[in-house]
Design a protein around this motif. Sequence first.
Motif, PDB file in Angstrom:
ATOM      1  N   ASP A 114       0.772  -1.184   0.026  1.00  0.00           N
ATOM      2  CA  ASP A 114      -0.160   0.133  -0.031  1.00  0.00           C
ATOM      3  C   ASP A 114       0.853   1.179  -0.069  1.00  0.00           C
ATOM      4  O   ASP A 114       1.834   1.362   0.637  1.00  0.00           O
ATOM      5  N   ILE A 115       0.506   2.334  -0.810  1.00  0.00           N
ATOM      6  CA  ILE A 115       1.391   3.507  -0.651  1.00  0.00           C
ATOM      7  C   ILE A 115       0.284   4.739  -0.721  1.00  0.00           C
ATOM      8  O   ILE A 115      -0.848   4.563  -1.104  1.00  0.00           O
ATOM      9  N   LEU A 116       1.023   5.757  -0.208  1.00  0.00           N
ATOM     10  CA  LEU A 116       0.287   7.231  -0.169  1.00  0.00           C
ATOM     11  C   LEU A 116       1.112   8.064  -0.952  1.00  0.00           C
ATOM     12  O   LEU A 116       2.300   8.070  -1.151  1.00  0.00           O
ATOM     13  N   VAL A 117       0.173   8.706  -1.918  1.00  0.00           N
ATOM     14  CA  VAL A 117       0.820   9.696  -2.825  1.00  0.00           C
ATOM     15  C   VAL A 117       0.311  11.114  -2.366  1.00  0.00           C
ATOM     16  O   VAL A 117      -0.765  11.227  -1.908  1.00  0.00           O
ATOM     17  N   SER A 118       1.377  11.975  -2.575  1.00  0.00           N
ATOM     18  CA  SER A 118       1.128  13.478  -2.140  1.00  0.00           C
ATOM     19  C   SER A 118       1.361  14.005  -3.263  1.00  0.00           C
ATOM     20  O   SER A 118       2.484  14.041  -3.918  1.00  0.00           O
ATOM     21  N   PHE A 119       0.516  14.876  -3.887  1.00  0.00           N
ATOM     22  CA  PHE A 119       0.552  15.621  -5.284  1.00  0.00           C
ATOM     23  C   PHE A 119       0.935  16.892  -4.903  1.00  0.00           C
ATOM     24  O   PHE A 119       0.476  17.670  -4.032  1.00  0.00           O
ATOM     25  N   ASP A 120       1.833  17.652  -5.823  1.00  0.00           N
ATOM     26  CA  ASP A 120       2.009  19.215  -5.842  1.00  0.00           C
ATOM     27  C   ASP A 120       0.948  19.523  -6.650  1.00  0.00           C
ATOM     28  O   ASP A 120       0.809  19.620  -7.819  1.00  0.00           O
ATOM     29  N   PRO A 121      -0.171  20.360  -6.334  1.00  0.00           N
ATOM     30  CA  PRO A 121      -1.400  21.084  -6.741  1.00  0.00           C
ATOM     31  C   PRO A 121      -0.885  21.870  -8.101  1.00  0.00           C
ATOM     32  O   PRO A 121      -1.474  22.291  -8.893  1.00  0.00           O
ATOM     33  N   SER A 173      -7.896  10.168  -7.261  1.00  0.00           N
ATOM     34  CA  SER A 173      -8.261   8.691  -6.829  1.00  0.00           C
ATOM     35  C   SER A 173      -6.981   8.078  -6.778  1.00  0.00           C
ATOM     36  O   SER A 173      -7.095   6.832  -5.921  1.00  0.00           O
ATOM     37  N   TYR A 174      -5.812   8.656  -7.038  1.00  0.00           N
ATOM     38  CA  TYR A 174      -4.473   7.854  -6.981  1.00  0.00           C
ATOM     39  C   TYR A 174      -3.639   8.437  -5.799  1.00  0.00           C
ATOM     40  O   TYR A 174      -2.832   7.885  -5.386  1.00  0.00           O
ATOM     41  N   ARG A 175      -4.433   9.077  -4.646  1.00  0.00           N
ATOM     42  CA  ARG A 175      -3.901   9.506  -3.495  1.00  0.00           C
ATOM     43  C   ARG A 175      -3.485   8.377  -2.690  1.00  0.00           C
ATOM     44  O   ARG A 175      -2.497   8.594  -1.771  1.00  0.00           O
ATOM     45  N   LYS A 176      -4.270   7.463  -2.728  1.00  0.00           N
ATOM     46  CA  LYS A 176      -3.974   6.041  -1.777  1.00  0.00           C
ATOM     47  C   LYS A 176      -4.124   4.760  -2.713  1.00  0.00           C
ATOM     48  O   LYS A 176      -5.270   4.583  -3.184  1.00  0.00           O
ATOM     49  N   ILE A 177      -3.277   3.917  -2.947  1.00  0.00           N
ATOM     50  CA  ILE A 177      -3.255   2.926  -3.962  1.00  0.00           C
ATOM     51  C   ILE A 177      -3.017   1.621  -2.894  1.00  0.00           C
ATOM     52  O   ILE A 177      -1.818   1.476  -2.022  1.00  0.00           O
ATOM     53  N   HIS A 184       4.068 -11.550 -13.402  1.00  0.00           N
ATOM     54  CA  HIS A 184       4.855 -11.761 -14.527  1.00  0.00           C
ATOM     55  C   HIS A 184       5.624 -10.489 -15.040  1.00  0.00           C
ATOM     56  O   HIS A 184       6.219 -10.485 -16.153  1.00  0.00           O
ATOM     57  N   GLY A 185       5.957  -9.408 -14.216  1.00  0.00           N
ATOM     58  CA  GLY A 185       6.779  -8.643 -14.554  1.00  0.00           C
ATOM     59  C   GLY A 185       6.261  -7.315 -15.052  1.00  0.00           C
ATOM     60  O   GLY A 185       6.791  -6.236 -15.349  1.00  0.00           O
ATOM     61  N   ASP A 186       5.105  -7.516 -15.999  1.00  0.00           N
ATOM     62  CA  ASP A 186       4.549  -6.589 -16.778  1.00  0.00           C
ATOM     63  C   ASP A 186       3.155  -6.182 -16.671  1.00  0.00           C
ATOM     64  O   ASP A 186       2.463  -5.555 -17.445  1.00  0.00           O
ATOM     65  N   ILE A 187       2.343  -6.689 -15.785  1.00  0.00           N
ATOM     66  CA  ILE A 187       1.089  -6.423 -15.386  1.00  0.00           C
ATOM     67  C   ILE A 187       0.858  -6.014 -13.838  1.00  0.00           C
ATOM     68  O   ILE A 187       1.502  -6.804 -12.939  1.00  0.00           O
ATOM     69  N   MET A 188       0.428  -5.008 -13.552  1.00  0.00           N
ATOM     70  CA  MET A 188       0.281  -4.405 -12.005  1.00  0.00           C
ATOM     71  C   MET A 188      -1.286  -4.462 -11.872  1.00  0.00           C
ATOM     72  O   MET A 188      -1.973  -3.816 -12.596  1.00  0.00           O
ATOM     73  N   SER A 189      -1.761  -5.094 -10.639  1.00  0.00           N
ATOM     74  CA  SER A 189      -2.896  -4.686 -10.191  1.00  0.00           C
ATOM     75  C   SER A 189      -2.813  -3.912  -9.097  1.00  0.00           C
ATOM     76  O   SER A 189      -1.787  -4.196  -8.245  1.00  0.00           O
ATOM     77  N   CYS A 190      -4.000  -3.407  -8.576  1.00  0.00           N
ATOM     78  CA  CYS A 190      -4.180  -2.650  -7.428  1.00  0.00           C
ATOM     79  C   CYS A 190      -5.710  -2.232  -7.299  1.00  0.00           C
ATOM     80  O   CYS A 190      -6.408  -2.514  -7.891  1.00  0.00           O
ATOM     81  N   GLU A 191      -5.688  -1.682  -6.088  1.00  0.00           N
ATOM     82  CA  GLU A 191      -7.149  -1.049  -5.646  1.00  0.00           C
ATOM     83  C   GLU A 191      -6.883   0.309  -5.215  1.00  0.00           C
ATOM     84  O   GLU A 191      -6.073   0.786  -4.609  1.00  0.00           O
TER      85      GLU A 191
END
Length: 206
Positions: A114-121, A173-177, A184-191
């Motif tokens: 799980d990661i948290l993202v902080s954007f520069d507005p 919506s990407y602030r918390k992933i 297999h190295g080339d597909i990423m899944s998340c919520e």
Amino acid sequence: MKLHTISFFSALAVLFSIAAVSSCSRTDRFAGAWQASPERLFIQGASDATATVTIDFAPTEGKPGTGVVNISAVIDVEQPVTSTGGVDQAYETSVAGTASISGRYTTDGDDDDDILVSFDPSSLQVNVDPAGVTFSQNILSGTQQPVLDSLTTATAERWRVLITPAIREVFNSYRKIDDIKVHHGDIMSCEMNDRDYTFNRVGVPD
């Protein structure tokens, strides 16, 4: 005894190396650029609008679980309009735009899935190039080129204003992933926000 001691510390060094590599691979496994499938945008006045998002993770060297994130989007908008006799309404528009925002990410507590993202507005940019505005009907063929150029520029700016709040909501919506997994190295899944997403790798990490 001396040989045993050397062997012990050699083995210990190997274990620490394996642990370090494992830790690095766990936190940096999603480094690079990933592209999502097109998603629907809700934009006032548009009959159809989609955004194709690409997210790029650049881990900070020596600081596992942290890094820079850049998100960009290619946006397509359609607006069919029924002619009412006015030149500013008698056409169907197709608009292509781009948007981007940047910030930083960090793992959420001890869970590196799980990661948290902080954007520069201030980094948010939305662009609609007048060259990306097309008219799918030929009912403007009788107008002079300066009129058409003015109309195209005005249309581009109008859509840039309308697109901005819609794409800002998508980026937010990407602030918390959550639950990031690489398959297999080339597909990423998340919520995100209780929705499942799948991304395909589009760039090889440095």
